[in-house]
Design a protein around this motif. Structure first.
Motif, mmCIF file in Angstrom:
data_model
loop_
_atom_site.group_PDB
_atom_site.id
_atom_site.type_symbol
_atom_site.label_atom_id
_atom_site.label_comp_id
_atom_site.label_asym_id
_atom_site.label_seq_id
_atom_site.Cartn_x
_atom_site.Cartn_y
_atom_site.Cartn_z
ATOM 1 N N ARG B 168 0.845 -1.198 0.000
ATOM 2 C CA ARG B 168 0.000 0.000 0.000
ATOM 3 C C ARG B 168 0.882 1.251 0.000
ATOM 4 N NH1 ARG B 168 -3.797 -1.606 2.475
ATOM 5 N NH2 ARG B 168 -5.541 -1.202 1.095
ATOM 6 N N ILE B 169 1.905 1.247 0.861
ATOM 7 C CA ILE B 169 2.818 2.387 0.888
ATOM 8 C C ILE B 169 3.493 2.551 -0.467
ATOM 9 C CG2 ILE B 169 4.884 3.356 1.959
ATOM 10 C CD1 ILE B 169 4.205 1.880 4.474
ATOM 11 N N ALA B 170 3.821 1.417 -1.101
ATOM 12 C CA ALA B 170 4.529 1.464 -2.377
ATOM 13 C C ALA B 170 3.750 2.239 -3.427
ATOM 14 C CB ALA B 170 4.807 0.050 -2.869
ATOM 15 N N LEU B 171 2.405 2.234 -3.327
ATOM 16 C CA LEU B 171 1.610 2.952 -4.317
ATOM 17 C C LEU B 171 1.954 4.436 -4.310
ATOM 18 C CD1 LEU B 171 -1.924 1.290 -3.968
ATOM 19 C CD2 LEU B 171 -0.290 1.028 -5.828
ATOM 20 N N ILE B 172 2.094 5.001 -3.111
ATOM 21 C CA ILE B 172 2.459 6.426 -3.043
ATOM 22 C C ILE B 172 3.920 6.619 -3.425
ATOM 23 C CG2 ILE B 172 2.793 8.417 -1.588
ATOM 24 C CD1 ILE B 172 0.512 7.863 -0.023
ATOM 25 N N VAL B 173 4.783 5.774 -2.856
ATOM 26 C CA VAL B 173 6.219 5.979 -3.078
ATOM 27 C C VAL B 173 6.560 5.901 -4.560
ATOM 28 C CG1 VAL B 173 8.504 5.046 -2.626
ATOM 29 C CG2 VAL B 173 6.865 5.194 -0.775
ATOM 30 N N THR B 174 5.990 4.930 -5.279
ATOM 31 C CA THR B 174 6.318 4.822 -6.705
ATOM 32 C C THR B 174 5.747 5.981 -7.486
ATOM 33 O OG1 THR B 174 4.999 2.836 -6.429
ATOM 34 C CG2 THR B 174 6.928 2.647 -7.795
ATOM 35 N N ALA B 190 8.342 10.544 0.595
ATOM 36 C CA ALA B 190 8.625 9.233 0.019
ATOM 37 C C ALA B 190 9.651 8.485 0.862
ATOM 38 C CB ALA B 190 9.131 9.384 -1.417
ATOM 39 N N LEU B 191 10.680 9.200 1.333
ATOM 40 C CA LEU B 191 11.716 8.542 2.123
ATOM 41 C C LEU B 191 11.183 8.036 3.453
ATOM 42 C CD1 LEU B 191 14.753 10.869 1.396
ATOM 43 C CD2 LEU B 191 14.467 8.492 0.684
ATOM 44 N N LEU B 192 10.396 8.897 4.139
ATOM 45 C CA LEU B 192 9.865 8.487 5.436
ATOM 46 C C LEU B 192 8.935 7.286 5.279
ATOM 47 C CD1 LEU B 192 9.139 12.019 6.925
ATOM 48 C CD2 LEU B 192 11.008 10.469 7.542
ATOM 49 N N LEU B 193 8.095 7.337 4.234
ATOM 50 C CA LEU B 193 7.201 6.209 3.996
ATOM 51 C C LEU B 193 7.979 4.976 3.581
ATOM 52 C CD1 LEU B 193 4.187 7.835 2.123
ATOM 53 C CD2 LEU B 193 4.243 6.903 4.442
ATOM 54 N N TYR B 194 9.022 5.200 2.775
ATOM 55 C CA TYR B 194 9.794 4.064 2.287
ATOM 56 C C TYR B 194 10.444 3.311 3.433
ATOM 57 C CZ TYR B 194 12.967 1.236 -0.473
ATOM 58 O OH TYR B 194 13.632 0.182 -1.021
ATOM 59 N N SER B 195 10.832 4.043 4.482
ATOM 60 C CA SER B 195 11.404 3.359 5.652
ATOM 61 C C SER B 195 10.472 2.273 6.128
ATOM 62 C CB SER B 195 11.636 4.354 6.789
ATOM 63 O OG SER B 195 12.746 5.162 6.525
ATOM 64 N N ILE B 317 17.664 10.103 9.812
ATOM 65 C CA ILE B 317 18.913 9.871 9.069
ATOM 66 C C ILE B 317 18.805 8.603 8.209
ATOM 67 C CG2 ILE B 317 21.352 9.268 9.312
ATOM 68 C CD1 ILE B 317 21.470 11.046 11.735
ATOM 69 N N VAL B 318 18.313 7.523 8.831
ATOM 70 C CA VAL B 318 18.166 6.286 8.068
ATOM 71 C C VAL B 318 17.247 6.526 6.870
ATOM 72 C CG1 VAL B 318 17.244 3.958 8.109
ATOM 73 C CG2 VAL B 318 18.618 4.758 10.013
ATOM 74 N N SER B 319 16.161 7.255 7.098
ATOM 75 C CA SER B 319 15.220 7.516 6.005
ATOM 76 C C SER B 319 15.893 8.277 4.880
ATOM 77 C CB SER B 319 14.022 8.327 6.518
ATOM 78 O OG SER B 319 13.373 7.652 7.556
ATOM 79 N N LEU B 320 16.622 9.332 5.236
ATOM 80 C CA LEU B 320 17.282 10.128 4.199
ATOM 81 C C LEU B 320 18.242 9.261 3.388
ATOM 82 C CD1 LEU B 320 18.051 13.505 6.042
ATOM 83 C CD2 LEU B 320 16.276 13.023 4.358
ATOM 84 N N LEU B 321 18.934 8.364 4.063
ATOM 85 C CA LEU B 321 19.931 7.562 3.353
ATOM 86 C C LEU B 321 19.306 6.478 2.484
ATOM 87 C CD1 LEU B 321 22.787 7.382 5.990
ATOM 88 C CD2 LEU B 321 22.704 8.655 3.847
ATOM 89 N N TRP B 322 17.976 6.187 2.663
ATOM 90 C CA TRP B 322 17.332 5.246 1.756
ATOM 91 C C TRP B 322 17.216 5.832 0.358
ATOM 92 C CZ3 TRP B 322 17.974 0.923 3.821
ATOM 93 C CH2 TRP B 322 17.467 0.528 5.067
ATOM 94 N N ILE B 323 17.616 7.112 0.202
ATOM 95 C CA ILE B 323 17.467 7.769 -1.096
ATOM 96 C C ILE B 323 18.063 6.919 -2.209
ATOM 97 C CG2 ILE B 323 19.611 9.118 -0.999
ATOM 98 C CD1 ILE B 323 16.356 10.647 -2.220
ATOM 99 N N ILE B 367 -2.510 4.578 7.635
ATOM 100 C CA ILE B 367 -2.123 5.121 8.941
ATOM 101 C C ILE B 367 -2.435 4.120 10.047
ATOM 102 C CG2 ILE B 367 -2.608 6.929 10.615
ATOM 103 C CD1 ILE B 367 -3.074 8.822 8.266
ATOM 104 N N ILE B 368 -3.632 3.526 9.989
ATOM 105 C CA ILE B 368 -3.992 2.553 11.027
ATOM 106 C C ILE B 368 -3.020 1.378 11.031
ATOM 107 C CG2 ILE B 368 -5.742 0.879 11.753
ATOM 108 C CD1 ILE B 368 -7.864 2.796 10.815
#
Lengths: 336, 426, 155
Positions: B168-174, B190-195, B317-323, B367-368
């Motif tokens: 589900r998250i992937a739909l937004i991230v992509t 996208a980064l925060l969600l991708y985490s 930091i971890v989220s940013l580095l998932w870039i 979110i839930i």
């Protein structure tokens, strides 16, 4: 012992929940996309039809069986569905013959132009409400696009679960309703939208009917032969999509080869009395109620004069049924 | 039963292409033979030769299937052999442990092949240590009811994470990452969600592997331990992809000298290890490895001062580095990362939040389920003990509910285009 | 403290390289005079000019309506995407217009393959070239091109 009983109850409850969820997310086809409901309306009918129509929207929008009964006593049913492809017509015909053997089968030839599956959405509109049978499984396998899977059809939740976020009151209200949207398979539309312009007639890469199509046309012909049914080919008077002369020639040749009658009603539009300013609801793709009744009167006459059909207006039982249908039909006709 | 698992594994590997089977067989046989001969007079030669052979094969495929910087090969269907990153490390660990005297070599070839070919770990890990896995891998398999149920529960949680949360998250991230015009705040979102997406997907897959193994009585080591609750990056790597980071610690970092040398050398060791770890993920993860290495090198032991703040900072930091994981090449990754600091289009994002691939109901579901994920993550030990001790009936109810939830709320199959079925082009 | 410095350093490093250009995918597009028709882009007569002829083609069921706008030398068909109409096909109707790469109706098959190469998909008389999700289809009868159409994949 008590434990196994508990486990059994739990499993049964979950199966019921599963069935309920399948039903909940499936489109109900009662107020929206009603074309999806048409295929199932045949099953509860009394099987007394001497004429069966099969084909795509050019049959279910253009032919009114109740008018053919009213004027000639012909008993008929239109087993048309949206974008019905030729192998689907074959499967539907085969299924129909399990219920009754008509005298005449009328096939609209428009679908001969489609050799391969076209659209996942139309597949569902044709197949979703069909009873499960060998024919249905064959049709699904022949119709599926690459991204489809048979589980989309066996378990509606697989295909439709994404609808959970857009369920409407229709989905809840119509969970158990099963109202007809057609009159013996005819889908009534009283709107008027005259023919104005049509897109440019495009040049095609090929005009020849392909192997897959011819093979199913042959199968339909053979099925009729084996059951002593007269197969009649027609081209409905829809002005678009373009019925290329190359297509028409091939149908004429096929009809001549196998001694079939072929009526190109598009060429007879004037004789039928169709007024393309008044008798179509979408600019010429389909006739509206007024056009359909004219066409049904014209074509019913052809059927009566050529195919040895019974005048069932003289039959008490049948006339009761059809008169009841006609009173509903006329009421809705008059509604504005 | 073990034979059946082995045969099934072989068939599964071969079904992806016979060459896959050949490569894994090469690694298995070379390390098997090298281990048995670990007291041979040419043992040093055998040891180094086998390691070089296996590492070369891995490096070859990593380079050849990376088509961004080096267009060496015309990339005509050269596919990386199934599981090569995992089994190569697993056999090397085994071999090194044997040569270090930590474990005795496995003399039974079939047993060893089962260790290497065991199909669940080939897809997604974990990388197993021989002395851990062999405890339960070779035991006579009796299907115990509790193992079956508990394994299924674990699998269902993994499927839930993968299909209800991650997909589900992937739909937004992509939506965001496939269009480079989405910059600034969009990239940050996208980064925060991708985490969460990556964690749910990866740990969900591991849950399925561990759960399936549990069903047949095999105990695999955990690969995650609430990683986003880490107070710093050093701690993060003890909680994320544990089997890989511990592999690098034991077989690269410590041989390099670990921290038993000068402070500078210790830091360099860390950085080198992380660079190689990055490259293990793929050639274009070099900078990801480098940055993690630099930060970890300068971090000390985590403590609980300002704990919450540290956890949040570490997560960011971890989220940013998932870039480097969400854009196709390093250059784009740097550019988009930079845009976060220069393009402050938060209002724009807020106005368009419903146009990124999820409607309102789906956002609420997202979110839930994220909240559920976080709670389960924090309390996972307690929840596990609680559930595993319940009666069979309760477990069955839990499983049934999970199946229905996954079927209904999972993001799979058709129907997830931006346009609804009703309006799709006929 | 150290972490903060590192974070700042990285931030500065990246900020420096934050110039991002608009991404351009390679797709087929058609240009006439100063109008550039890009498949998949939103269509409006204010942007592309008033058509000579307009037709509507509703779908068999459902609520989508395709629209065709016929101009002097080409015809644009749009398909609904949400509440917008997007360019779905571009059909060249005579030989006075050329594709961006210079091919027009009446040109030879040899010219076609010289201009576009041999990476086409052939079905009966139709030669289709594909870039991303856009296609350029040439129908060749005998040795001459008799039809040229651009179209895009529908989701």
């Amino acid at each position: 012992m008590k434990k196994y009983f508990k486990i059994l109850i739990i499993i049964i409850v979950f199966i019921l929940c599963f069935i309920f969820l399948n039903k909940l997310v499936s489109p109900k086809y009662q107020t929206n996309l009603i074309e999806g409901h048409m295929i199932k309306e045949y099953y509860k009918e009394e099987k007394n039809h001497e004429v069966i129509f099969i084909g795509d929207c050019e049959v279910y929008a253009n032919f009114s069986p109740l008018i053919m009964y009213k004027n000639y006593g012909i008993t008929s049913y239109v087993r048309g569905t949206s974008q019905q492809l030729i192998w689907q017509s074959y499967g539907i015909l085969k299924e129909t013959l399990k219920y009754e053997i008509p005298k005449v089968v009328v096939l609209n030839v428009n679908a001969l132009r489609y050799n391969e599956p076209v659209s996942e959405a139309y597949n569902h509109l044709t197949l979703d409400k069909m009873k499960w049978s060998q024919e249905k499984i064959e049709m699904i396998n022949n119709s599926m696009l690459e991204e489809e899977s048979i589980f989309d059809y066996i378990f509606p939740i697989v295909r439709y679960h994404s609808r959970f976020s857009s369920l409407t009151s229709e989905d809840f209200k119509n969970l158990f309703t099963d109202n007809n949207v057609t009159y013996n398979g005819y889908l009534m539309n009283k709107n008027i939208k005259p023919v104005t312009n049509l897109p440019t007639k495009k040049i095609l890469g090929s005009y020849t009917f392909k192997d897959n199509v011819i093979s199913y046309l042959d199968k339909i012909r053979q099925l009729c032969e084996n059951n002593h049914i007269k197969l009649v080919l027609i081209k409905a008077p829809s002005v678009y999509p373009y019925w290329y002369s190359e297509y028409n020639d091939q149908v004429i040749e096929y009809a001549n080869t196998y001694n079939l009658d072929y009526y190109n009603l598009l060429e007879k539009a004037q004789e039928i009395g169709i007024d393309y300013n008044h008798d179509t609801y979408d600019g010429g793709l389909h006739l509206n109620l007024y056009g359909a009744e004219k066409l049904s009167t014209y074509f019913g006459d052809i059927l009566k004069n050529n195919y040895n059909l019974t005048d069932y207006r003289l039959d008490n039982h049948i006339s009761n049924i059809y008169n009841q249908k006609l009173s509903v039909y006329n009421k809705n006709k008059g509604d504005e | 039963m073990n034979i059946i698992i082995l045969i099934f594994s072989i068939i599964l590997i071969a079904s992806f292409g016979l060459s896959n089977l050949i490569y894994i067989l090469i690694s298995a046989l070379t390390t098997y033979l090298a281990a048995i001969n670990h007291k041979n007079k040419h043992k040093k030669l055998i040891f180094i030769g086998t390691i070089i052979l296996n590492v070369s094969i891995l490096v070859f495929f990593k380079v050849v299937t990376f088509n961004n910087f080096f267009n060496l090969v015309n990339n005509k269907n050269i596919l990386i052999p199934l599981g090569i990153s995992y089994y190569t490390f697993q056999v090397l660990a085994y071999l090194i442990d044997v040569y270090r005297g930590k474990i005795k070599p496995e003399k039974n070839l079939l047993n060893y092949l089962l260790f290497v070919f065991y199909f669940p770990y080939l897809i997604i890990g974990p990388i197993n240590r021989y002395n851990d896995l062999s405890k339960t891998l070779y035991k006579k398999k009796k299907l115990k009811k509790d193992n079956l149920f508990n394994g299924l529960i674990r699998i269902s949680w993994g499927l839930f994470k993968k299909y209800v949360i991650a997909s589900r998250i992937a739909l937004i991230v992509t939506t965001i990452t496939s269009n480079l015009n989405y910059q600034g705040a969009y990239v940050l979102l996208a980064l925060l969600l991708y985490s969460f997406q990556l964690y749910a997907d990866f740990s969900g897959g591991i849950d399925i592997v561990i759960g399936f193994s549990k069903m047949i009585g095999i105990e695999l080591a955990e690969n995650f331990d609430s990683p986003y609750l880490s107070r710093n990056l050093k701690e993060f790597w003890r909680r994320w992809h544990i089997s890989l980071s511990s592999w690098f610690r034991d077989y690269l970092y410590i041989p390099l000298g670990g921290n038993h040398c000068s402070k500078i050398r210790a830091k360099i060791n860390i950085i080198i290890t992380f660079i190689i770890s990055g490259l293990w993920h793929g050639i274009n993860y070099f900078f990801w490895g480098l940055f993690h290495g630099i930060i970890v090198a300068f971090q000390g032991k985590p403590n609980d001062k300002y704990k919450t703040l540290k956890i949040i900072l570490n997560f960011v930091i971890v989220s940013l580095l998932w870039i480097f994981f969400i854009y196709p090449d390093t250059l784009t990754s740097f550019k988009m990362l930079g845009s976060i600091f220069t393009n402050l289009n938060y209002l724009n994002l807020f106005n368009n939040i419903l146009k990124l691939g999820l409607d309102l109901v789906n956002i609420i579901v997202l979110i839930i389920t994220l909240i559920i994920l976080i709670i389960v993550d924090i309390k996972h030990e307690k929840i596990k003990t609680y559930l595993y001790n319940k009666s069979d009936e309760v477990k069955l109810i839990f499983l049934g509910s999970m199946i229905l939830l996954i079927l209904l709320f999972g993001v799979y199959g058709l129907g997830f285009n931006v346009q609804d079925f009703i309006y799709s082009k006929f | 403290m150290k972490k903060l410095i590192i974070l700042l350093l990285i931030g500065i490093l990246i900020t420096g390289c934050s110039e991002v250009k608009k991404e351009e995918n390679k797709v087929y597009s058609f240009t006439y005079n100063d109008k550039n028709f890009i498949l998949g882009e939103e269509f409006s007569t204010s942007k592309y000019g008033k058509e000579v002829r307009y037709a509507e083609v509703p779908s068999c069921a459902g609520q989508g309506v395709d629209k065709t706008y016929t101009y002097d030398h080409y015809e644009i068909t749009t398909t609904p995407d949400g509440d917008k109409d997007k360019i779905y096909t571009i059909y060249l109707t005579d030989d006075s217009v050329k594709t961006t790469e210079g091919i027009k109706i009446g040109d030879s098959l040899e010219n076609l393959t010289k201009t576009y190469g041999n990476d086409y998909e052939k079905r009966d008389n139709a030669y289709t070239y594909t870039l991303d999700n856009t296609h350029l289809e040439f129908i060749v009868v005998g040795d001459t091109i008799s039809s040229i159409e651009y179209y895009i994949d529908i989701e």
